[in-house]
Design an enzyme around this catalytic site. Structure first.
Site, PDB file in Angstrom:
ATOM      1  N   GLN A 126      24.752 133.342 170.338  1.00  0.00           N
ATOM      2  CA  GLN A 126      23.683 133.589 169.375  1.00  0.00           C
ATOM      3  C   GLN A 126      22.683 134.597 169.932  1.00  0.00           C
ATOM      4  OE1 GLN A 126      21.156 130.140 168.764  1.00  0.00           O
ATOM      5  NE2 GLN A 126      20.829 130.662 166.628  1.00  0.00           N
ATOM      6  N   GLY A 127      22.550 135.754 169.290  1.00  0.00           N
ATOM      7  CA  GLY A 127      21.655 136.799 169.765  1.00  0.00           C
ATOM      8  C   GLY A 127      20.347 136.823 168.996  1.00  0.00           C
ATOM      9  N   TYR A 128      19.451 135.898 169.344  1.00  0.00           N
ATOM     10  CA  TYR A 128      18.154 135.810 168.664  1.00  0.00           C
ATOM     11  C   TYR A 128      17.004 136.216 169.597  1.00  0.00           C
ATOM     12  CZ  TYR A 128      19.758 133.238 164.457  1.00  0.00           C
ATOM     13  OH  TYR A 128      20.340 132.876 163.271  1.00  0.00           O
ATOM     14  N   SER A 129      16.742 135.411 170.629  1.00  0.00           N
ATOM     15  CA  SER A 129      15.554 135.593 171.477  1.00  0.00           C
ATOM     16  C   SER A 129      15.575 136.936 172.195  1.00  0.00           C
ATOM     17  CB  SER A 129      15.467 134.471 172.508  1.00  0.00           C
ATOM     18  OG  SER A 129      15.264 133.227 171.878  1.00  0.00           O
ATOM     19  N   GLU A 244      21.830 124.285 162.881  1.00  0.00           N
ATOM     20  CA  GLU A 244      21.765 123.877 164.282  1.00  0.00           C
ATOM     21  C   GLU A 244      21.263 122.449 164.425  1.00  0.00           C
ATOM     22  OE1 GLU A 244      20.261 125.945 168.436  1.00  0.00           O
ATOM     23  OE2 GLU A 244      19.041 126.199 166.655  1.00  0.00           O
ATOM     24  N   GLU A 369       5.678 124.380 171.366  1.00  0.00           N
ATOM     25  CA  GLU A 369       4.516 125.009 170.729  1.00  0.00           C
ATOM     26  C   GLU A 369       4.876 125.557 169.354  1.00  0.00           C
ATOM     27  OE1 GLU A 369       4.004 124.630 174.989  1.00  0.00           O
ATOM     28  OE2 GLU A 369       5.597 125.537 173.789  1.00  0.00           O
TER      29      GLU A 369
END
Length: 388
Positions: A126-129, A244, A369
Site C-alpha cells: 500500500q503506497g499511501y504514507s 482495512e 492523534e
C-alpha cells in the site's frame, strides 16, 4: 450456503487436517514484528490454501471467492487464529485491494488482478504514507503524469509494509498540477519490478524490516491501471481504508487473548501475580480485551452495510493503545530478566519483541492523534481542528 456453525466446523476440520506435515512447523509463525519468519514457507502455505478454496472467502463467487457471509468470515478468522495458523502474506491484496477493485475497478482490471490475488501469485503493498505527510494522507507530493499510454510516477512513499516482498503497489499520487489536499489525487496500480523503483527496508526496534521506503523515479504503469477517474483518488483511498477495518479484526482479538493468557501464566510462574498492582493491571487488560471485541462487533455492523464508517476509528485507537500497554505489562511481569537479550547479537524474546513492536501500533494505519481527530470531527460533529 451452509450455516455459520457448519462453516466454522468445516474450517476447523480443514485447518486441523492441513496444518500438518511440511506445514506443521508454521504454527504461530509470522505476524507484526515477525514478518521475516519463514516467509517462503508461509507463501507456500497460502498458495496451498488457495488451491483448496480458502483464500478470499468473502469475495463473490464470480471473482473467485466463496461468497461467505460476514458471520462465516468472522468464524473463519477466529478458527484460523485459534489453530495458530501462520500469519498471512497476501492479506493486503485480499483484504484491501481486492474489495476495492470489486467495488470500483473496471472489468479489465478485475480480470487481470483478482485471479492472481486469489491464487496468491502476486503480492501487493500500500503506497499511501509519505515522509512529510505521516498520517495526513491528503498531503501527497508523489506525482504522476499521463503520457500517451503510460503514467509516469515520481516521488517517495514510506512505512510501506512488505514492499520488499511485493510485486505491485497501489499508489495515491497527485495527477493534477497545482491541486492541493484531497483534490487532484488518483489511485494507481504500479508494478514494482521495473527500473525507476527502489525499495529500501527500514530497520525497526525489533531488528527486523517489515516496513520500507519506496522511491519512484520515473516509474511507469499502463494508462488503464488507474482505479476510478483521474482526480477521484481520495474517495477510492478512503474506501480502501474502510475495508482495512474488516472482519479479520476478530481473528486479531483471538491472538491478543492468547498473548494475554501467556502473560498471566508467566506472572503465575515467576511470582509477579503476587503483586497487587500487577493483578490490577491484568484485570484491566482482561476487561479492555472484552471492550475491544465489543467495538469490533459494533464496527462490523458497518461492514454489513457496505464498509465501516468513521466509528472504526474508535476500535483502532482502543486496540492499538491496549496492545501497546500489554507489551509494557509483559515487560513488567518479566522483571529484571526482561532486560536481557535471548542471545547474540540481538536475539529478542517474544515478550521483548511484543513490547518493542507494539510501540508502532499507535502510529501505523492512522496514528492515535489522527484517529482522535476523526472521532471528534466525523463521529461527534465537533468543529474541525485549525489547520494551516
Amino acid at each position: 450456503m451452509s450455516s455459520v456453525e457448519e462453516f466454522r466446523t468445516e474450517a476447523r476440520a480443514w485447518l486441523r487436517a492441513h496444518l500438518t506435515g511440511e506445514f506443521a512447523g508454521l504454527r504461530g509463525r509470522g505476524g507484526p514484528g515477525r514478518e521475516h519468519e519463514a516467509f517462503a514457507e508461509r507463501l507456500a502455505w497460502e498458495r496451498h490454501m488457495a488451491a483448496e478454496g480458502w483464500t478470499c472467502i468473502g469475495w463473490p463467487e464470480e471473482y473467485g471467492g466463496r461468497g461467505a457471509t460476514l458471520a462465516q468470515q468472522v468464524a473463519f478468522h477466529e478458527e484460523y487464529a485459534l489453530a495458530e495458523a501462520p500469519a498471512r502474506v497476501g492479506h493486503i491484496g485480499e483484504q484491501l485491494l481486492g474489495p476495492t477493485l470489486i467495488a470500483f475497478g473496471t472489468p479489465a482490471q478485475r480480470d487481470r488482478f483478482l485471479p492472481r490475488i486469489v491464487s496468491v501469485e502476486e503480492l501487493w503493498c500500500q503506497g499511501y504514507s509519505e515522509p512529510d505527510a505521516g498520517s495526513d494522507l491528503a498531503n501527497v507530493r508523489t506525482r504522476a503524469e499521463l503520457n500517451e499510454d503510460r503514467w509516469t510516477v515520481t516521488g517517495q512513499k514510506i512505512w510501506t509494509s512488505l514492499a520488499h516482498e511485493s510485486d505491485w503497489c497501489f499508489v495515491v499520487a497527485r495527477t493534477e498540477p497545482g491541486s492541493v489536499r484531497h483534490a487532484g489525487l488518483s489511485y494507481l496500480l504500479v508494478p514494482l519490478d521495473q527500473p525507476g523503483v527502489e525499495i529500501r527496508p527500514i530497520t525497526q526496534l525489533t531488528g527486523t524490516s517489515e516496513f520500507n521506503e519506496v522511491f519512484f523515479d520515473g516509474a511507469r504503469t499502463a494508462a488503464g491501471n488507474i482505479v476510478g477517474e483521474p482526480g477521484d483518488g481520495w474517495r477510492i483511498a478512503m474506501a480502501t481504508l474502510g475495508f482495512e477495518r474488516g472482519v479479520s479484526t476478530l481473528g486479531q482479538q483471538v491472538g491478543f487473548r492468547r498473548e494475554l493468557e501467556a502473560v498471566i501464566e508467566l506472572a503465575k510462574r515467576n511470582g509477579a501475580a503476587d503483586d497487587p498492582l500487577i493483578r490490577d493491571r491484568i484485570a484491566r487488560a482482561w476487561t479492555g480485551l472484552e471492550t475491544i471485541r465489543c467495538n469490533a462487533l459494533r464496527m462490523l455492523d458497518g461492514v454489513a452495510a457496505g464498509a465501516p464508517g468513521p466509528e472504526a476509528s474508535i476500535g483502532k485507537i482502543f486496540w492499538a493503545t491496549w496492545h501497546r500497554e500489554l507489551g509494557e505489562l509483559a515487560m513488567d511481569v518479566c522483571g529484571a530478566d526482561g532486560m536481557l537479550a535471548a542471545g547474540e547479537p540481538y536475539d529478542l524474546t517474544d515478550w521483548q519483541r511484543l513490547f518493542l513492536f507494539s510501540r508502532s501500533d499507535t502510529i501505523y494505519a492512522g496514528s492515535n492523534e489522527i484517529q482522535r481527530n476523526v472521532i471528534a470531527e466525523r463521529v461527534l460533529g465537533l468543529p474541525k481542528e485549525a489547520r494551516a
